[in-house]
Write a protein that holds these residues in place. Structure first.
Motif, PDB file in Angstrom:
ATOM      1  N   VAL A  32     -31.891  26.266  -6.415  1.00 40.93           N
ATOM      2  CA  VAL A  32     -30.777  26.071  -5.468  1.00 40.93           C
ATOM      3  C   VAL A  32     -30.402  24.480  -5.308  1.00 40.93           C
ATOM      4  O   VAL A  32     -29.442  24.207  -4.631  1.00 40.93           O
ATOM      5  CB  VAL A  32     -31.055  26.670  -4.087  1.00 40.93           C
ATOM      6  CG1 VAL A  32     -31.297  28.245  -4.357  1.00 40.93           C
ATOM      7  CG2 VAL A  32     -32.055  26.047  -3.391  1.00 40.93           C
ATOM      8  N   LEU A  33     -31.381  23.653  -5.434  1.00 47.01           N
ATOM      9  CA  LEU A  33     -31.396  22.177  -5.355  1.00 47.01           C
ATOM     10  C   LEU A  33     -30.971  21.365  -6.799  1.00 47.01           C
ATOM     11  O   LEU A  33     -30.644  20.289  -6.383  1.00 47.01           O
ATOM     12  CB  LEU A  33     -32.581  21.635  -4.651  1.00 47.01           C
ATOM     13  CG  LEU A  33     -32.932  22.042  -3.303  1.00 47.01           C
ATOM     14  CD1 LEU A  33     -34.163  21.423  -2.736  1.00 47.01           C
ATOM     15  CD2 LEU A  33     -31.703  21.310  -2.302  1.00 47.01           C
ATOM     16  N   ALA A  34     -30.955  22.048  -7.846  1.00 45.49           N
ATOM     17  CA  ALA A  34     -30.719  21.374  -9.115  1.00 45.49           C
ATOM     18  C   ALA A  34     -29.260  20.776  -9.121  1.00 45.49           C
ATOM     19  O   ALA A  34     -28.510  21.329  -8.619  1.00 45.49           O
ATOM     20  CB  ALA A  34     -30.904  22.191 -10.233  1.00 45.49           C
ATOM     21  N   ASP A  35     -29.374  19.363  -9.505  1.00 43.75           N
ATOM     22  CA  ASP A  35     -28.102  18.802  -9.672  1.00 43.75           C
ATOM     23  C   ASP A  35     -27.309  19.168 -10.868  1.00 43.75           C
ATOM     24  O   ASP A  35     -26.210  18.874 -11.097  1.00 43.75           O
ATOM     25  CB  ASP A  35     -28.425  17.282  -9.929  1.00 43.75           C
ATOM     26  CG  ASP A  35     -27.067  16.429 -10.196  1.00 43.75           C
ATOM     27  OD1 ASP A  35     -26.285  16.545  -9.410  1.00 43.75           O
ATOM     28  OD2 ASP A  35     -27.166  15.665 -11.532  1.00 43.75           O
ATOM     29  N   ASN A  36     -28.122  19.891 -11.964  1.00 43.98           N
ATOM     30  CA  ASN A  36     -27.286  20.286 -13.192  1.00 43.98           C
ATOM     31  C   ASN A  36     -27.929  21.549 -13.642  1.00 43.98           C
ATOM     32  O   ASN A  36     -28.971  22.297 -13.224  1.00 43.98           O
ATOM     33  CB  ASN A  36     -27.705  19.070 -14.292  1.00 43.98           C
ATOM     34  CG  ASN A  36     -29.302  19.135 -14.272  1.00 43.98           C
ATOM     35  OD1 ASN A  36     -29.880  19.916 -15.278  1.00 43.98           O
ATOM     36  ND2 ASN A  36     -29.729  17.820 -13.839  1.00 43.98           N
ATOM     37  N   LEU A  37     -27.094  22.290 -14.631  1.00 42.98           N
ATOM     38  CA  LEU A  37     -27.437  23.698 -14.927  1.00 42.98           C
ATOM     39  C   LEU A  37     -28.803  23.575 -15.768  1.00 42.98           C
ATOM     40  O   LEU A  37     -29.390  24.801 -15.829  1.00 42.98           O
ATOM     41  CB  LEU A  37     -26.028  24.067 -15.931  1.00 42.98           C
ATOM     42  CG  LEU A  37     -24.916  24.828 -15.197  1.00 42.98           C
ATOM     43  CD1 LEU A  37     -24.032  24.902 -16.269  1.00 42.98           C
ATOM     44  CD2 LEU A  37     -25.511  26.362 -14.780  1.00 42.98           C
ATOM     45  N   TRP A  38     -29.088  22.728 -16.307  1.00 44.41           N
ATOM     46  CA  TRP A  38     -30.529  22.738 -16.913  1.00 44.41           C
ATOM     47  C   TRP A  38     -31.678  22.943 -16.044  1.00 44.41           C
ATOM     48  O   TRP A  38     -32.508  23.582 -16.278  1.00 44.41           O
ATOM     49  CB  TRP A  38     -30.589  21.589 -18.235  1.00 44.41           C
ATOM     50  CG  TRP A  38     -31.642  21.705 -19.133  1.00 44.41           C
ATOM     51  CD1 TRP A  38     -33.034  20.951 -18.961  1.00 44.41           C
ATOM     52  CD2 TRP A  38     -31.967  22.796 -19.770  1.00 44.41           C
ATOM     53  NE1 TRP A  38     -33.767  21.211 -19.863  1.00 44.41           N
ATOM     54  CE2 TRP A  38     -33.336  22.446 -20.743  1.00 44.41           C
ATOM     55  CE3 TRP A  38     -31.124  23.810 -20.466  1.00 44.41           C
ATOM     56  CZ2 TRP A  38     -33.961  23.134 -21.471  1.00 44.41           C
ATOM     57  CZ3 TRP A  38     -31.808  24.545 -21.535  1.00 44.41           C
ATOM     58  CH2 TRP A  38     -33.043  24.231 -22.016  1.00 44.41           C
ATOM     59  N   LEU A  39     -31.512  21.821 -15.227  1.00 44.55           N
ATOM     60  CA  LEU A  39     -32.531  22.022 -14.150  1.00 44.55           C
ATOM     61  C   LEU A  39     -32.751  23.260 -13.421  1.00 44.55           C
ATOM     62  O   LEU A  39     -33.706  23.764 -12.886  1.00 44.55           O
ATOM     63  CB  LEU A  39     -32.764  20.935 -13.207  1.00 44.55           C
ATOM     64  CG  LEU A  39     -33.757  20.607 -12.175  1.00 44.55           C
ATOM     65  CD1 LEU A  39     -35.018  20.515 -13.016  1.00 44.55           C
ATOM     66  CD2 LEU A  39     -33.351  19.138 -11.350  1.00 44.55           C
ATOM     67  N   MET A  40     -31.286  23.800 -13.193  1.00 50.28           N
ATOM     68  CA  MET A  40     -31.406  25.005 -12.460  1.00 50.28           C
ATOM     69  C   MET A  40     -31.869  26.308 -13.496  1.00 50.28           C
ATOM     70  O   MET A  40     -32.658  27.317 -12.727  1.00 50.28           O
ATOM     71  CB  MET A  40     -29.857  25.277 -12.345  1.00 50.28           C
ATOM     72  CG  MET A  40     -29.542  26.600 -11.455  1.00 50.28           C
ATOM     73  SD  MET A  40     -27.727  26.936 -11.241  1.00 50.28           S
ATOM     74  CE  MET A  40     -27.946  28.560 -10.933  1.00 50.28           C
ATOM     75  N   PHE A  41     -31.731  26.164 -14.711  1.00 53.35           N
ATOM     76  CA  PHE A  41     -32.405  27.057 -15.432  1.00 53.35           C
ATOM     77  C   PHE A  41     -33.965  26.863 -15.472  1.00 53.35           C
ATOM     78  O   PHE A  41     -34.400  28.001 -15.670  1.00 53.35           O
ATOM     79  CB  PHE A  41     -31.847  26.805 -16.883  1.00 53.35           C
ATOM     80  CG  PHE A  41     -32.224  27.763 -18.089  1.00 53.35           C
ATOM     81  CD1 PHE A  41     -31.738  29.281 -17.782  1.00 53.35           C
ATOM     82  CD2 PHE A  41     -33.160  27.540 -18.857  1.00 53.35           C
ATOM     83  CE1 PHE A  41     -32.165  30.156 -18.746  1.00 53.35           C
ATOM     84  CE2 PHE A  41     -33.397  28.548 -19.946  1.00 53.35           C
ATOM     85  CZ  PHE A  41     -33.122  29.971 -19.696  1.00 53.35           C
ATOM     86  N   VAL A  42     -34.355  25.628 -15.364  1.00 50.82           N
ATOM     87  CA  VAL A  42     -35.746  25.660 -15.149  1.00 50.82           C
ATOM     88  C   VAL A  42     -36.268  26.429 -13.856  1.00 50.82           C
ATOM     89  O   VAL A  42     -37.436  27.152 -14.178  1.00 50.82           O
ATOM     90  CB  VAL A  42     -36.181  24.205 -15.092  1.00 50.82           C
ATOM     91  CG1 VAL A  42     -37.822  24.160 -14.861  1.00 50.82           C
ATOM     92  CG2 VAL A  42     -36.047  23.567 -16.511  1.00 50.82           C
ATOM     93  N   GLY A  43     -35.718  26.179 -12.857  1.00 50.80           N
ATOM     94  CA  GLY A  43     -36.075  27.030 -11.456  1.00 50.80           C
ATOM     95  C   GLY A  43     -35.830  28.514 -11.812  1.00 50.80           C
ATOM     96  O   GLY A  43     -36.665  29.174 -11.404  1.00 50.80           O
ATOM     97  N   TRP A  44     -34.869  28.790 -12.605  1.00 46.85           N
ATOM     98  CA  TRP A  44     -34.332  30.104 -12.724  1.00 46.85           C
ATOM     99  C   TRP A  44     -35.692  30.730 -13.551  1.00 46.85           C
ATOM    100  O   TRP A  44     -35.916  32.126 -13.423  1.00 46.85           O
ATOM    101  CB  TRP A  44     -33.152  30.143 -13.804  1.00 46.85           C
ATOM    102  CG  TRP A  44     -32.252  31.353 -13.914  1.00 46.85           C
ATOM    103  CD1 TRP A  44     -32.580  32.277 -14.906  1.00 46.85           C
ATOM    104  CD2 TRP A  44     -31.158  32.053 -13.293  1.00 46.85           C
ATOM    105  NE1 TRP A  44     -31.609  33.347 -15.119  1.00 46.85           N
ATOM    106  CE2 TRP A  44     -30.966  33.138 -13.677  1.00 46.85           C
ATOM    107  CE3 TRP A  44     -30.644  31.726 -12.090  1.00 46.85           C
ATOM    108  CZ2 TRP A  44     -29.858  34.101 -13.392  1.00 46.85           C
ATOM    109  CZ3 TRP A  44     -29.424  32.346 -11.648  1.00 46.85           C
ATOM    110  CH2 TRP A  44     -29.219  33.598 -12.360  1.00 46.85           C
ATOM    111  N   GLU A  45     -36.054  30.152 -14.630  1.00 53.82           N
ATOM    112  CA  GLU A  45     -37.083  30.829 -15.491  1.00 53.82           C
ATOM    113  C   GLU A  45     -38.472  30.818 -14.561  1.00 53.82           C
ATOM    114  O   GLU A  45     -39.281  31.627 -14.817  1.00 53.82           O
ATOM    115  CB  GLU A  45     -37.439  30.033 -16.704  1.00 53.82           C
ATOM    116  CG  GLU A  45     -36.097  30.097 -17.764  1.00 53.82           C
ATOM    117  CD  GLU A  45     -36.140  31.452 -18.319  1.00 53.82           C
ATOM    118  OE1 GLU A  45     -37.167  31.884 -19.056  1.00 53.82           O
ATOM    119  OE2 GLU A  45     -35.249  32.252 -17.877  1.00 53.82           O
ATOM    120  N   GLY A  46     -38.602  29.761 -13.635  1.00 53.90           N
ATOM    121  CA  GLY A  46     -39.765  29.671 -12.938  1.00 53.90           C
ATOM    122  C   GLY A  46     -39.711  31.156 -11.818  1.00 53.90           C
ATOM    123  O   GLY A  46     -40.790  31.809 -11.676  1.00 53.90           O
ATOM    124  N   VAL A  47     -38.614  31.309 -11.372  1.00 47.94           N
ATOM    125  CA  VAL A  47     -38.451  32.750 -10.614  1.00 47.94           C
ATOM    126  C   VAL A  47     -38.821  33.843 -11.454  1.00 47.94           C
ATOM    127  O   VAL A  47     -39.577  34.793 -10.941  1.00 47.94           O
ATOM    128  CB  VAL A  47     -37.106  32.751 -10.136  1.00 47.94           C
ATOM    129  CG1 VAL A  47     -36.887  34.131  -9.407  1.00 47.94           C
ATOM    130  CG2 VAL A  47     -36.692  31.936  -9.081  1.00 47.94           C
TER     131      VAL A  47
END
Length: 225
Positions: free
Chosen positions: A102-117
């Motif tokens: 939810v805090l990522a500035d860009n889609l790629w970092l968001m995807f990292v959190g997405w995969e972490g979930v």
């Protein structure tokens, strides 16, 4: 103490940040924290950077507030389990991954959190891995989410090749210059990814089996979806 304390401290900071943000003019209610440059090849620029605005701060308060209560409840529920430490390590990992998402500035970092979930969900659903049904439920959740995640990744790639950026603010600014058909396809792929993670039809089949994990896990996963 560590497992619950970190989440409680994060919630306290989020509440303080919300109170501070209320005193700021609406146009200035955002903060960008750029930690370091991850990859920079041609137009591809991937940064470890976090963006805080009223929407992401609301999500941070929900994640740390609800997640913190589940952590505290888990201290009693899991007290006699021999893998007590492992449970809290993975519960903290789940919370961390949601915060990155939810805090990522860009889609790629968001995807990292997405995969972490997704990884945390697999680990927690199959926590009692010596039980056949729990192990199968974790594997099922992992595989179904991979279908959605593959669509999500394709959507990210389409957006990059169309707009040459993955930063949310730049995507918003450049969206009008993109091909509407390509952008529509990218949005539908992102939607399919969200369908898998939030257990919507047709990628909903993993969620009922998530009950094989410890009860606090079910509470956290259902809250997260």
């Amino acid at each position: 103490i560590v497992g619950c304390g970190t989440v409680a401290a994060a919630f306290a900071i989020a509440v303080y940040g919300w109170a501070t943000m209320l005193a700021i003019a609406p146009a200035d209610r955002f903060m960008l924290d750029h930690l370091w440059r991850w990859i920079h090849v041609g137009p591809l620029r991937l940064d470890i950077a976090f963006w805080l605005d009223p929407l992401s701060l609301l999500m941070v308060r929900i994640i740390t507030g609800v997640g913190g209560l589940i952590h505290i409840y888990s201290t009693g529920y899991m007290h006699e389990d021999e893998s007590y430490w492992r449970f809290f390590a993975w519960l903290n990992l789940f919370t961390f991954a949601m915060l990155v998402l939810v805090l990522a500035d860009n889609l790629w970092l968001m995807f990292v959190g997405w995969e972490g979930v997704g990884l945390s969900s697999y680990l927690l659903i199959s926590f009692f891995h010596d039980r056949h049904f729990a192990a199968s439920a974790g594997t099922k959740a992992f595989l179904v989410n991979r279908v959605g995640d593959a669509a999500f990744l394709l959507g990210i790639l389409l957006l990059f090749f169309q707009l040459h950026t993955l930063r949310f603010t730049e995507i918003t600014a450049r969206a009008s210059s993109g091909d509407p058909a390509v952008l529509m396809a990218a949005c539908l792929l992102l939607l399919l990814g969200a369908t898998g993670k939030s257990a919507q039809f047709p990628l909903h089949v993993w969620l009922p089996d998530a009950m094989e994990g410890p009860t606090p896990v079910s509470a956290l996963i259902h809250a997260a979806t």
